[in-house]
Design a protein around this motif. Structure first.
Motif, PDB file in Angstrom:
ATOM      1  N   ARG A   9       0.832  -1.209   0.000  1.00 42.91           N
ATOM      2  CA  ARG A   9       0.000   0.000   0.000  1.00 42.91           C
ATOM      3  C   ARG A   9       0.869   1.262   0.000  1.00 42.91           C
ATOM      4  O   ARG A   9       0.541   2.254  -0.650  1.00 42.91           O
ATOM      5  N   LEU A  10       1.960   1.205   0.738  1.00 36.54           N
ATOM      6  CA  LEU A  10       2.878   2.339   0.743  1.00 36.54           C
ATOM      7  C   LEU A  10       3.498   2.538  -0.644  1.00 36.54           C
ATOM      8  O   LEU A  10       3.659   3.680  -1.105  1.00 36.54           O
ATOM      9  N   GLU A  11       3.820   1.441  -1.294  1.00 35.91           N
ATOM     10  CA  GLU A  11       4.376   1.527  -2.650  1.00 35.91           C
ATOM     11  C   GLU A  11       3.381   2.196  -3.596  1.00 35.91           C
ATOM     12  O   GLU A  11       3.741   3.087  -4.382  1.00 35.91           O
ATOM     13  N   ALA A  12       2.110   1.808  -3.506  1.00 33.59           N
ATOM     14  CA  ALA A  12       1.073   2.413  -4.348  1.00 33.59           C
ATOM     15  C   ALA A  12       0.846   3.875  -3.984  1.00 33.59           C
ATOM     16  O   ALA A  12       0.618   4.724  -4.857  1.00 33.59           O
ATOM     17  N   TRP A  13       0.918   4.183  -2.680  1.00 36.12           N
ATOM     18  CA  TRP A  13       0.686   5.552  -2.204  1.00 36.12           C
ATOM     19  C   TRP A  13       1.744   6.495  -2.768  1.00 36.12           C
ATOM     20  O   TRP A  13       1.418   7.556  -3.291  1.00 36.12           O
ATOM     21  N   PHE A  14       3.006   6.107  -2.665  1.00 37.48           N
ATOM     22  CA  PHE A  14       4.084   6.969  -3.154  1.00 37.48           C
ATOM     23  C   PHE A  14       4.142   6.991  -4.679  1.00 37.48           C
ATOM     24  O   PHE A  14       4.604   7.980  -5.271  1.00 37.48           O
ATOM     25  N   LYS A  15       3.663   5.940  -5.316  1.00 31.70           N
ATOM     26  CA  LYS A  15       3.685   5.885  -6.775  1.00 31.70           C
ATOM     27  C   LYS A  15       2.845   6.997  -7.386  1.00 31.70           C
ATOM     28  O   LYS A  15       3.152   7.508  -8.464  1.00 31.70           O
ATOM     29  N   THR A  16       1.771   7.405  -6.684  1.00 31.45           N
ATOM     30  CA  THR A  16       0.921   8.484  -7.197  1.00 31.45           C
ATOM     31  C   THR A  16       1.676   9.807  -7.272  1.00 31.45           C
ATOM     32  O   THR A  16       1.263  10.721  -7.984  1.00 31.45           O
ATOM     33  N   PHE A  17       2.788   9.911  -6.545  1.00 34.20           N
ATOM     34  CA  PHE A  17       3.611  11.120  -6.572  1.00 34.20           C
ATOM     35  C   PHE A  17       4.865  10.948  -7.429  1.00 34.20           C
ATOM     36  O   PHE A  17       5.710  11.831  -7.488  1.00 34.20           O
ATOM     37  N   GLY A  18       4.977   9.781  -8.076  1.00 37.77           N
ATOM     38  CA  GLY A  18       6.150   9.507  -8.892  1.00 37.77           C
ATOM     39  C   GLY A  18       7.385   9.191  -8.080  1.00 37.77           C
ATOM     40  O   GLY A  18       8.507   9.367  -8.547  1.00 37.77           O
ATOM     41  N   ILE A  19       7.186   8.712  -6.852  1.00 35.32           N
ATOM     42  CA  ILE A  19       8.293   8.406  -5.943  1.00 35.32           C
ATOM     43  C   ILE A  19       8.446   6.901  -5.797  1.00 35.32           C
ATOM     44  O   ILE A  19       7.470   6.177  -5.561  1.00 35.32           O
ATOM     45  N   THR A  20       9.666   6.420  -5.929  1.00 38.30           N
ATOM     46  CA  THR A  20       9.949   5.000  -5.750  1.00 38.30           C
ATOM     47  C   THR A  20       9.940   4.648  -4.272  1.00 38.30           C
ATOM     48  O   THR A  20      10.516   5.383  -3.453  1.00 38.30           O
ATOM     49  N   PHE A  21       9.307   3.550  -3.923  1.00 39.00           N
ATOM     50  CA  PHE A  21       9.259   3.150  -2.515  1.00 39.00           C
ATOM     51  C   PHE A  21       9.831   1.754  -2.356  1.00 39.00           C
ATOM     52  O   PHE A  21       9.542   0.839  -3.127  1.00 39.00           O
ATOM     53  N   GLY A  22      10.626   1.613  -1.291  1.00 40.86           N
ATOM     54  CA  GLY A  22      11.005   0.286  -0.822  1.00 40.86           C
ATOM     55  C   GLY A  22      12.227  -0.323  -1.489  1.00 40.86           C
ATOM     56  O   GLY A  22      12.566  -0.026  -2.619  1.00 40.86           O
TER      57      GLY A  22
END
Length: 294
Positions: free
Chosen positions: A37-50
Motif C-alpha cells: 500500500r505504501l508503494e502504491a501511495w508513493f507511486k501516485t507522486f512519482g516516488i519509488t518506494f522500498g
C-alpha cells in the motif's frame, strides 16, 4: 513556498504515512499501511518506494527524502497534505484530528502548519497567514471557486520571494469574484476589465450603498466612508499591479517592492473579495455563485 523539513518533521511525517513500525505495542499515530500500500501511495507522486534492505518505516523516510532531493516544493507540499487527507479518516475523524495536531507540533518549528480548507487540507506558511486570507480560502473552497483558491495560494507563496507576482495574483482574486458575479447576473462586462472597472460594475447590482442597507441614520455616513475606503483600496491594488506587478516586463535596475506591501495587497484583496462574496450571499441567498469560465 520553500519547504525545508527538519529531521524531526520527516520522522513525524513518516510515522503518519506508514502507521509506524509493525513491532510497536503503542497505537499508531497514523493509518497502518502495508508495504504494497505504501508503494502504491508513493507511486501516485512519482516516488519509488522500498528496497529489500529496508523495512516499512525506514523506506518511508527514504521516499520522503527522495521527494526533498527532487527539490520540488509543490511535490513535497502535496505529500504532506495527503498524509492528513480527511478522506482516509472517514471512519475515525478523531484520529484525523490527532494526526493534524501531531504534524503541526513538528511543522511549527519549520514555519508551516496544516489547515482544514473546505473538504481538504492545505499546508501554509505560518508567517504568511492571516485570518482574512484563511476565511476567504475556506469560503472559496466551499463554493468551488478553484481559481480564487489558486490565485490566493500563488499570492501567499510569492509574497516574500516574488512580491510582484504576489500583487498580480492578489489583484486576480478580486477580478475573478467580480467576473463571476457579472456572469451570474448576466451583466455585460465593462469596457475596461481591470480590477477597478470590474468592482465598479458589481457595486450597483450588489447594492453597495449604505442607504440601501437599511442602516440607522447616525451611522450611514460612517459606513459610506468604509465603503469609499474599499474603492480606494481597489484602485490602489490595481495601480500597484500596473506599476510594480509581475504582469509586465521590468527595465534594468528595477527595484522590487517591499514584501510587506505585497502582503498588505494580499490581505486587502482578500478582505474585499470576502466582502463581495458575503454580500452576494446576502442579496441572493437562493442562488449559487459559480466560477466564471472567462
Amino acid at each position: 513556498m520553500n519547504i525545508e523539513l527538519s529531521e524531526q518533521s520527516i520522522d513525524a511525517l513518516a510515522e503518519v504515512i506508514s502507521g509506524g513500525s509493525a513491532n510497536e505495542s503503542a497505537p499508531s499515530i497514523g493509518l497502518y499501511r502495508q508495504a504494497w500500500r505504501l508503494e502504491a501511495w508513493f507511486k501516485t507522486f512519482g516516488i519509488t518506494f522500498g528496497s529489500q534492505q529496508e523495512s516499512r518505516l525506514p523506506a518511508t523516510k527514504t521516499a520522503i527524502r527522495e521527494a526533498i532531493f527532487i527539490d520540488n516544493d509543490l511535490l513535497l507540499k502535496r505529500i504532506i497534505e495527503s498524509a492528513a487527507d480527511p478522506r482516509d479518516f472517514i471512519n475515525d475523524p478523531g484520529r484525523h484530528t490527532t494526526v493534524v495536531e501531531y504534524l503541526n507540533r513538528h511543522l511549527f518549528f519549520d514555519g508551516f502548519k496544516l489547515e482544514v480548507v473546505g473538504r481538504s487540507m492545505r499546508l501554509v506558511e505560518i508567517s504568511e497567514t492571516a485570518a482574512v486570507t484563511a476565511e476567504l480560502s475556506a469560503m472559496a473552497a466551499g463554493i468551488n471557486f478553484d481559481t480564487v483558491s489558486r490565485d490566493l495560494d500563488r499570492a501567499l507563496r510569492a509574497a516574500s520571494a516574488d512580491p510582484e507576482l504576489a500583487v498580480t495574483s492578489a489583484c486576480a482574486v478580486v477580478e475573478s469574484v467580480c467576473r463571476s458575479i457579472l456572469v451570474e447576473l448576466r451583466i455585460d462586462f465593462p469596457s475596461k476589465q481591470d480590477i477597478s472597472g470590474l468592482y465598479k460594475a458589481v457595486r450597483e447590482p450588489l447594492g453597495l450603498d449604505p442607504v440601501k442597507e437599511g442602516l440607522a441614520s447616525d451611522i450611514v455616513n460612517d459606513v459610506r466612508s468604509v465603503l469609499s475606503g474599499l474603492v480606494t483600496s481597489v484602485q490602489g491594488i490595481g495601480s500597484l499591479r500596473t506599476h510594480a506587478g509581475g504582469a509586465h516586463g521590468k527595465e534594468k535596475g528595477f527595484r522590487r517592492i517591499d514584501p510587506r506591501i505585497a502582503k498588505l495587497a494580499i490581505h486587502s484583496a482578500s478582505a474585499i473579495a470576502l466582502f463581495i462574496i458575503e454580500t452576494w450571499q446576502l442579496r441572493y441567498p437562493d442562488r449559487d455563485l459559480r466560477l466564471a469560465s472567462v
